[in-house]
Enzyme design. Structure first.
Site, PDB file in Angstrom:
ATOM      1  N   SER A  53      -7.809 -40.016 -35.281  1.00  0.00           N
ATOM      2  CA  SER A  53      -7.149 -40.285 -36.546  1.00  0.00           C
ATOM      3  C   SER A  53      -5.701 -39.762 -36.498  1.00  0.00           C
ATOM      4  O   SER A  53      -5.013 -40.001 -35.495  1.00  0.00           O
ATOM      5  CB  SER A  53      -7.965 -39.609 -37.650  1.00  0.00           C
ATOM      6  OG  SER A  53      -7.751 -40.183 -38.876  1.00  0.00           O
ATOM      7  N   ASP A 107     -13.507 -50.082 -38.198  1.00  0.00           N
ATOM      8  CA  ASP A 107     -12.683 -49.055 -38.842  1.00  0.00           C
ATOM      9  C   ASP A 107     -11.448 -49.706 -39.462  1.00  0.00           C
ATOM     10  O   ASP A 107     -10.676 -50.354 -38.753  1.00  0.00           O
ATOM     11  CB  ASP A 107     -12.264 -48.048 -37.758  1.00  0.00           C
ATOM     12  CG  ASP A 107     -11.306 -46.983 -38.270  1.00  0.00           C
ATOM     13  OD1 ASP A 107     -11.131 -46.865 -39.492  1.00  0.00           O
ATOM     14  OD2 ASP A 107     -10.758 -46.261 -37.412  1.00  0.00           O
ATOM     15  N   HIS A 161     -14.507 -45.219 -37.145  1.00  0.00           N
ATOM     16  CA  HIS A 161     -13.403 -44.266 -36.965  1.00  0.00           C
ATOM     17  C   HIS A 161     -13.766 -43.174 -35.944  1.00  0.00           C
ATOM     18  O   HIS A 161     -14.703 -42.424 -36.148  1.00  0.00           O
ATOM     19  CB  HIS A 161     -13.084 -43.656 -38.330  1.00  0.00           C
ATOM     20  CG  HIS A 161     -11.704 -43.119 -38.473  1.00  0.00           C
ATOM     21  ND1 HIS A 161     -10.570 -43.807 -38.094  1.00  0.00           N
ATOM     22  CD2 HIS A 161     -11.254 -41.945 -38.981  1.00  0.00           C
ATOM     23  CE1 HIS A 161      -9.501 -43.087 -38.369  1.00  0.00           C
ATOM     24  NE2 HIS A 161      -9.883 -41.942 -38.894  1.00  0.00           N
TER      25      HIS A 161
END
Ligand SMILES: *[C@@H]1O[C@H](CO)[C@@H](O)[C@H](O)[C@H]1NC(C)=O
Ligand SMILES: *[C@@H]1O[C@H](CO)[C@@H](O)[C@H](O)[C@H]1NC(C)=O
Ligand SMILES: *[C@@H]1O[C@H](CO)[C@@H](O)[C@H](O)[C@H]1NC(C)=O
Ligand SMILES: *[C@@H]1O[C@H](CO)[C@@H](O)[C@H](O)[C@H]1NC(C)=O
Ligand SMILES: *[C@@H]1O[C@H](CO)[C@@H](O)[C@H](O)[C@H]1NC(C)=O
Ligand SMILES: *[C@@H]1O[C@H](CO)[C@@H](O)[C@H](O)[C@H]1NC(C)=O
Ligand SMILES: *[C@@H]1O[C@H](CO)[C@@H](O)[C@H](O)[C@H]1NC(C)=O
Ligand SMILES: *[C@@H]1O[C@H](CO)[C@@H](O)[C@H](O)[C@H]1NC(C)=O
Length: 504
Positions: A184, A436, A461
């Site tokens: 991320s 995602d 994710h």
């Protein structure tokens, strides 16, 4: 009609209600007071906690810039082959929250350490967790722009470089190769670290990092398009029910006694507020469920079953709920907010932040202008155009500052990344799972032989970084195997160069 402004994080999405209230774009709380988060800390023995005296400002020589703060890092020596063997050092470039939470969700590093005799280091991002400047006083550090000004990705990367070099010096491990890992925002930092500090890290595994989500390089509709696709691919009915629900909520809220009807339908605690809050609360559930649509049961944001999008659509499609949209949506929300079964009622105003992600609001008002808020007419959310002005206004009201939307792509590059990195970068893995919503802003195609994209159609994710389980599907095992293989190639090349005395 509700207007949606979504101030998004990898976490934080928030709603702007029809009454134009912007709530703090904090981390969406589980709204379950009784969840005991320390239960998941059974892995706490995985590392030792250390602190390093870090400089406040790496880029300015004014005296106040010489202030220092205590930066936390976590270290695990268990498998390290030692400095004498130049054994590798795996470094996690911390994201916008408590580093323990990220470490505990990055099983990939713990599981690969024994294969490479690697030392593990997880570094906390400044202004998060226990790494708070200004004497560790969070109230003071977060008071306004005069202190928050030192919260930036460039400072964070410089912190990581400084700390890693000092640690290597202390361990007499100057020739140990370093590989950085992150998911991320942490994945963005890992990739950027490799590009900015190639003399510190020989490679980067950058997982689910939307480094192209800036400056109109990625469409502002992409994020919600992917969420819509996730739900629509489960069932057309599921998509339709969600899509029509926003109008139904607005219409009901406008009727006399309508708010009470909604409060009862969704088992909202007494402090119920508005249609906008309810819509934001539901939107949060859909968005995070799409992000964490993992193939096995997890407890990353909230406890969730395997394939939670499928479970939500099952609740929506349940024939027992007949034609009752609210009962259907309640069933779906229950999956995200009450999978543990512990919630007695839902508190829409709950802004608790168990992982300490609040500093993202500042980052989202300065450099992290990730364009994600658009909704096409086909979106399962109400149609809306991305509005930079909404963000600008929010940031002015909140911090009295203006964002710099072009700074991140100026500093790190993003436009024409294939052309640029083809001749410049090396040793980066970009992983993305196409379920995602952030994958729309990710690098999805190989750039060169050594800057590669690993794309998992069914992935969510940073699923690759999670602890493995016996139930992991084959595609996920293959992804991790490939990552291990690539990392081992980087290392053998490095040792080859090290042994070749003509390389100095
Ligand atoms: C939470 O769980 C931990 C570990 O099981 C336990 O030690 C602690 O007492 C629990 N806290 C509460 C408030 O139940
Ligand atoms: C932290 O800073 C705030 C704001 O400046 C101040 O009111 C408070 O007393 C400080 N707390 C401590 C423990 O020093
Ligand atoms: C910002 O915060 C600092 C520290 O708490 C305080 O001294 C200063 O007055 C504040 N400035 C503004 C403009 O509010
Ligand atoms: C390296 O050692 C010095 C002296 O003991 C210490 O102050 C410093 O924190 C250490 N660096 C790291 C990264 O732990
Ligand atoms: C992005 O594109 C939209 C529409 O094409 C335009 O209105 C907007 O100004 C652009 N934003 C930036 C940051 O370039
Ligand atoms: C179900 O709801 C739709 C749309 O609100 C309506 O057109 C339809 O007649 C309803 N069906 C039943 C069986 O109530
Ligand atoms: C949460 O789930 C439990 C078990 O299914 C249920 O009894 C409870 O009513 C749910 N809470 C809410 C607020 O709906
Ligand atoms: C978004 O912008 C387009 C083009 O300007 C316009 O046709 C459309 O109505 C806008 N959509 C919304 C929801 O405002």
């Amino acid at each position: 009609m509700a207007i949606w402004v979504v101030v998004v994080w990898f976490a934080a999405l928030t709603q702007l209600s029809s009454s134009s209230i912007i709530t703090s774009p904090g981390f969406p709380s589980p709204a379950i007071k009784s969840v005991n988060h320390s239960k998941s800390k059974s892995k706490a023995k995985l590392y030792e906690e250390k602190f390093y005296t870090q400089i406040l400002d790496h880029f300015n020589y004014n005296p106040p810039s010489y202030h220092t703060f205590q930066q936390r890092y976590l270290i695990n020596h268990k498998h390290w082959g030692g400095a004498a063997n130049n054994s590798p050092i795996f470094v996690y470039t911390g994201n916008e929250g408590d580093i323990e939470w990220f470490a505990q969700n990055t099983g990939f590093m713990f599981e690969t350490a024994p294969l490479f005799n690697a030392l593990l280091v997880f570094i906390e991002h400044r202004f998060y967790g226990k790494s708070i400047p200004f004497g560790g006083n969070k109230t003071l550090a977060y008071s306004n722009s005069s202190t928050l000004g030192w919260l930036s990705s460039t400072q964070a990367l410089a912190d990581y470089a400084t700390l890693v070099l000092d640690l290597k010096h202390n361990l007499s491990a100057t020739d140990s190769p370093v590989i950085v890992f992150g998911g991320s925002y942490g994945g963005m930092l890992a990739a950027w670290f490799r590009l900015k500090y190639p003399h510190v890290a020989i490679g980067a595994l950058s997982s689910s990092a939307p480094i192209l989500n800036f400056d109109n390089i990625t469409s502002p509709f992409s994020f919600n398009d992917i969420i819509t696709k996730d739900f629509r691919s489960e069932s057309e009915n599921c998509y339709k029910v969600i899509k029509r629900s926003w109008q139904e909520i607005d219409d009901t809220a406008a009727k006399p006694g309508g708010l009470e009807i909604l409060r009862k339908a969704f088992r909202i605690c007494k402090n119920y507020i508005s249609a906008g809050y309810l819509e934001g609360w539901l939107g949060t559930a859909f968005t995070y469920t799409a992000m964490t649509d993992y193939p096995t049961p997890t407890n990353f944001l909230n406890p969730l079953p395997a394939y939670p999008v499928k479970q939500m659509c099952k609740a929506i499609d349940d024939p027992k709920t007949g034609n009752n949209t609210f009962e259907k949506l309640y069933g779906a929300a229950n999956i995200y907010y009450n999978y543990s079964g512990d919630a007695t009622c839902f508190d829409l105003a709950d802004d608790s932040d168990p992982h300490g992600l609040g500093g993202w609001t500042w980052q989202a008002c300065t450099e992290m202008i990730l364009l994600t808020d658009g909704n096409t007419v086909d979106s399962m959310f109400p149609p809306s155009n991305y509005s930079y002005n909404d963000r600008l206004q929010f940031c002015k009201d909140r911090f009295n500052i203006e964002p710099r939307p072009t700074w991140a792509p100026t500093e790190f590059g993003a436009r024409h990344i294939h052309r640029v990195l083809k001749r410049f970068g090396s040793n980066i893995i970009f992983f993305n799972g196409l379920r995602d919503p952030w994958s729309g802003g990710g690098v999805l195609k190989d750039i060169s032989k050594t800057v590669v994209a690993i794309v998992a159609k069914k992935g969510a994710h940073h699923v690759d970084l999670r602890f493995s389980t016996n139930e992991d599907p084959k595609w996920l095992k293959e992804v991790r195997k490939r990552e291990v293989h690539i990392i081992s190639k980087w290392l053998s090349q490095y040792y080859h160069d090290l042994a070749d005395s003509s390389n100095y």
